[in-house]
Scaffold this active site. Structure first.
Site, PDB file in Angstrom:
ATOM      1  N   SER A   1       0.984  -1.070   0.069  1.00  0.00           N
ATOM      2  CA  SER A   1      -0.066  -0.043  -0.194  1.00  0.00           C
ATOM      3  C   SER A   1       0.860   1.178  -0.027  1.00  0.00           C
ATOM      4  O   SER A   1       2.332   1.115   0.253  1.00  0.00           O
ATOM      5  CB  SER A   1      -0.741  -0.140   1.350  1.00  0.00           C
ATOM      6  OG  SER A   1      -0.225   0.127   2.355  1.00  0.00           O
TER       7      SER A   1
ATOM      8  N   ASP B   1      -1.213  -1.602  -4.073  1.00  0.00           N
ATOM      9  CA  ASP B   1      -2.365  -1.755  -3.599  1.00  0.00           C
ATOM     10  C   ASP B   1      -2.842  -0.609  -3.474  1.00  0.00           C
ATOM     11  O   ASP B   1      -2.023   0.464  -3.007  1.00  0.00           O
ATOM     12  CB  ASP B   1      -2.319  -2.489  -2.211  1.00  0.00           C
ATOM     13  CG  ASP B   1      -3.523  -2.753  -1.779  1.00  0.00           C
ATOM     14  OD1 ASP B   1      -4.614  -3.018  -2.430  1.00  0.00           O
ATOM     15  OD2 ASP B   1      -3.670  -2.949  -0.383  1.00  0.00           O
ATOM     16  N   HIS B   2      -4.038  -0.043  -3.847  1.00  0.00           N
ATOM     17  CA  HIS B   2      -4.899   1.186  -3.749  1.00  0.00           C
ATOM     18  C   HIS B   2      -3.731   2.344  -4.131  1.00  0.00           C
ATOM     19  O   HIS B   2      -3.847   3.150  -3.270  1.00  0.00           O
ATOM     20  CB  HIS B   2      -5.426   1.420  -2.252  1.00  0.00           C
ATOM     21  CG  HIS B   2      -6.293   0.473  -1.981  1.00  0.00           C
ATOM     22  ND1 HIS B   2      -7.664   0.603  -2.235  1.00  0.00           N
ATOM     23  CD2 HIS B   2      -6.360  -0.792  -1.196  1.00  0.00           C
ATOM     24  CE1 HIS B   2      -8.457  -0.318  -2.111  1.00  0.00           C
ATOM     25  NE2 HIS B   2      -7.554  -1.160  -1.022  1.00  0.00           N
TER      26      HIS B   2
ATOM     27  N   GLU C   1     -11.052  -0.058  -9.656  1.00  0.00           N
ATOM     28  CA  GLU C   1     -12.152  -0.499  -8.742  1.00  0.00           C
ATOM     29  C   GLU C   1     -13.296   0.475  -9.069  1.00  0.00           C
ATOM     30  O   GLU C   1     -13.269   1.597  -9.378  1.00  0.00           O
ATOM     31  CB  GLU C   1     -11.598  -0.091  -7.172  1.00  0.00           C
ATOM     32  CG  GLU C   1     -12.647  -0.227  -6.272  1.00  0.00           C
ATOM     33  CD  GLU C   1     -12.515  -0.267  -4.831  1.00  0.00           C
ATOM     34  OE1 GLU C   1     -11.136  -0.750  -4.572  1.00  0.00           O
ATOM     35  OE2 GLU C   1     -13.205   0.150  -4.126  1.00  0.00           O
TER      36      GLU C   1
ATOM     37  N   SER D   1     -10.104 -10.525   4.633  1.00  0.00           N
ATOM     38  CA  SER D   1      -9.705 -11.172   5.619  1.00  0.00           C
ATOM     39  C   SER D   1     -10.920 -11.738   6.442  1.00  0.00           C
ATOM     40  O   SER D   1     -11.975 -11.356   6.294  1.00  0.00           O
ATOM     41  CB  SER D   1      -9.048 -10.265   6.489  1.00  0.00           C
ATOM     42  OG  SER D   1      -7.613 -10.065   6.382  1.00  0.00           O
TER      43      SER D   1
ATOM     44  N   ASN E   1      -7.728  -9.882  -1.542  1.00  0.00           N
ATOM     45  CA  ASN E   1      -6.838  -9.129  -0.806  1.00  0.00           C
ATOM     46  C   ASN E   1      -6.912  -9.593   0.869  1.00  0.00           C
ATOM     47  O   ASN E   1      -8.027  -9.302   1.559  1.00  0.00           O
ATOM     48  CB  ASN E   1      -7.215  -7.789  -0.956  1.00  0.00           C
ATOM     49  CG  ASN E   1      -6.463  -7.231  -2.257  1.00  0.00           C
ATOM     50  OD1 ASN E   1      -6.187  -8.009  -3.279  1.00  0.00           O
ATOM     51  ND2 ASN E   1      -6.502  -6.035  -2.387  1.00  0.00           N
TER      52      ASN E   1
ATOM     53  N   ASP F   1      -4.858  -8.676   4.345  1.00  0.00           N
ATOM     54  CA  ASP F   1      -3.805  -7.941   5.114  1.00  0.00           C
ATOM     55  C   ASP F   1      -4.063  -8.190   6.557  1.00  0.00           C
ATOM     56  O   ASP F   1      -3.244  -8.716   7.446  1.00  0.00           O
ATOM     57  CB  ASP F   1      -4.268  -6.266   4.595  1.00  0.00           C
ATOM     58  CG  ASP F   1      -3.059  -5.639   5.489  1.00  0.00           C
ATOM     59  OD1 ASP F   1      -2.171  -6.123   6.344  1.00  0.00           O
ATOM     60  OD2 ASP F   1      -3.100  -4.328   5.029  1.00  0.00           O
ATOM     61  N   THR F   2      -5.367  -7.749   7.102  1.00  0.00           N
ATOM     62  CA  THR F   2      -5.779  -7.861   8.388  1.00  0.00           C
ATOM     63  C   THR F   2      -5.481  -9.122   9.055  1.00  0.00           C
ATOM     64  O   THR F   2      -4.766  -9.317  10.233  1.00  0.00           O
ATOM     65  CB  THR F   2      -7.248  -7.741   8.542  1.00  0.00           C
ATOM     66  OG1 THR F   2      -7.474  -6.094   8.109  1.00  0.00           O
ATOM     67  CG2 THR F   2      -7.643  -7.503  10.044  1.00  0.00           C
TER      68      THR F   2
HETATM   69  P1  13P Z   1      -8.245  -6.974   5.043  1.00  0.00           P
HETATM   70  O1  13P Z   1      -8.363  -5.653   5.658  1.00  0.00           O
HETATM   71  O2  13P Z   1      -9.879  -7.619   4.926  1.00  0.00           O
HETATM   72  O3  13P Z   1      -7.334  -7.846   5.075  1.00  0.00           O
HETATM   73  O4  13P Z   1      -8.323  -6.306   3.453  1.00  0.00           O
HETATM   74  C1  13P Z   1      -7.074  -6.057   2.562  1.00  0.00           C
HETATM   75  C2  13P Z   1      -7.142  -5.125   1.406  1.00  0.00           C
HETATM   76  O5  13P Z   1      -8.371  -5.181   0.860  1.00  0.00           O
HETATM   77  C3  13P Z   1      -5.987  -4.507   0.942  1.00  0.00           C
HETATM   78  O6  13P Z   1      -6.386  -4.002  -0.219  1.00  0.00           O
HETATM   79  O1  G3H Z   2      -6.048  -0.694   2.074  1.00  0.00           O
HETATM   80  C1  G3H Z   2      -6.142  -1.356   3.045  1.00  0.00           C
HETATM   81  C2  G3H Z   2      -4.899  -2.334   3.138  1.00  0.00           C
HETATM   82  O2  G3H Z   2      -5.091  -3.019   4.281  1.00  0.00           O
HETATM   83  C3  G3H Z   2      -3.664  -1.655   3.473  1.00  0.00           C
HETATM   84  O3  G3H Z   2      -3.541  -1.011   4.819  1.00  0.00           O
HETATM   85  O4  G3H Z   2      -3.051   1.319   4.158  1.00  0.00           O
HETATM   86  O5  G3H Z   2      -2.692   0.497   6.455  1.00  0.00           O
HETATM   87  O6  G3H Z   2      -1.245  -0.317   4.765  1.00  0.00           O
HETATM   88  P1  G3H Z   2      -2.603   0.238   5.125  1.00  0.00           P
HETATM   89 ZN    ZN Z   3      -8.061  -2.953  -0.530  1.00  0.00          ZN
END
Ligand code: 13P
Ligand code: G3H
Ligand code: ZN
Length: 339
Positions: free
Chosen positions: A49, A82-83, A141, A222, A262, A264-265
């Protein structure tokens, strides 16, 4: 082995499985993911990210991600932004060497204010033109997730309209499309086990019928495992955790064109739980490598499970990597698919 996300997702479509995209910020997360990928022989997406890039620094993070592909020459690895909040973010990722970028034009550059459809099309198309000329994959998106994660997200859920999705993909040429079906980022997604009223799986089915060659991406995927949350709390942590996305919902998505998932959490929760247990059980350990190993094991624990559950396991050796130059030449001829 470094691959583009387009090829990795095309192959997942052929094999009928989904590929987890794990967020990374540091060495231990990258190593945990790659140990799991090696053990299960899974192709994998390693994604950063904007927050990750600013935490670790572009050069440190990119080179650690690249080291994943170099250290494991038999495992296909896509390096993904990401994003991305603007063309500039995506271009800087491409210049670093990422093989895939997400232009998240569902929100404006502040990553908060929803952008209207025409502006989303324009900003995404701009990134597609630049990225495809370099062979790099693009994820767009449409629709917005709920929740806020470190300032990412509008807080408002706006589900994806399948007819608009069709127009969006036709006009932008994106390789993959992130859809909003009711999920949010973070540990608190739902206050009860999500059913059909909460998770709009039928949107995925409709979009897949309309766009069979576009890979669908599920964000906020997640599962927020209860056992990990309990371990984190038992080791002294506090977390406001609700229900996550059930594995069976992800698997249903995969049956209907979801190829990128995706996560992350779950990695963050497991890392924190494992590190807290380490310090609880070893109060005299003042060598940070002990906690680092625990962090690596936490990330690996989640990855091993998801690699089996999403069906990625065993597919690492199915193909050899196409180069970015090959990909660029194919895009120039109007070809998107690699299979
Ligand atoms: P989670 O917070 O559910 O892991 O989603 C991660 C995500 O979408 C990162 O772009
Ligand atoms: O965009 C969501 C992902 O979980 C990344 O999170 O921006 O805290 O790194 P972050
Ligand atoms: Zn995301």
């Amino acid at each position: 082995m470094l691959v583009t996300m387009r090829q990795l997702l095309d192959e997942a479509a052929v094999g009928g499985y989904g590929v987890a995209a794990f967020n990374v910020n540091n060495l231990e997360q990258i190593q945990g993911i790659m140990e799991a990928a090696q053990e299960t022989q899974s192709p994998v997406i390693v994604q950063a990210s904007r927050g990750a890039r600013s935490y670790a620094g572009d050069n440190f993070l990119y080179h650690m991600m690249l080291a994943a592909a170099e250290t494991y020459p038999d495992i296909p690895v896509a390096l993904h932004q990401d994003h991305g909040n603007s063309p500039e973010t995506c271009i800087s990722a491409i210049e670093l060497g990422f093989t895939s970028v997400m232009m998240d034009g569902s929100l404006g550059e502040d990553a908060k204010t929803p952008l209207d459809f025409e502006d989303n099309v324009a900003v995404t198309k701009k990134v597609v033109d630049i990225a495809h000329a370099r062979g790099v994959t693009v994820e767009g998106e449409l629709g917005t997730l709920g929740g806020m994660e470190d300032g990412v997200g509008s807080g408002e859920i706006c589900l994806t309209d399948p007819a608009q999705a069709e127009e969006f993909v036709e006009r932008t040429g994106v390789d993959a499309l992130a859809v909003a079906i009711g999920t949010s980022h973070g540990a608190y997604k739902f206050s009860r086990e999500p059913d059909g009223d909460i998770l709009a799986m039928e949107i995925i089915e409709d979009i897949h019928r309309r766009l069979p060659d576009t890979h669908i991406v599920m964000h906020g995927s997640s599962s927020v495992p209860k056992d990990i949350v309990e371990r984190l709390k038992a080791a002294g942590g506090e977390v406001d955790a609700g229900f996550g996305v059930p594995i069976h919902a992800i698997q249903r998505g995969i049956e209907h064109g979801v190829r990128k998932v995706n996560i992350d959490t779950d990695g963050r929760l497991a890392i924190t739980a494992f590190m807290r247990e380490h310090y609880r059980d070893n109060p005299d350990d003042w060598d940070p490598r002990g906690a680092g190993k625990a962090a690596r094991a936490g990330q690996k624990h989640i990855c091993l499970q998801r690699m089996q559950e999403l069906g990625m396991a065993g597919h690492a050796g199915d193909y050899t990597a196409m180069s970015l130059e090959d990909m660029a030449a194919r895009y120039a001829q109007g070809v998107r698919s690699t299979v």
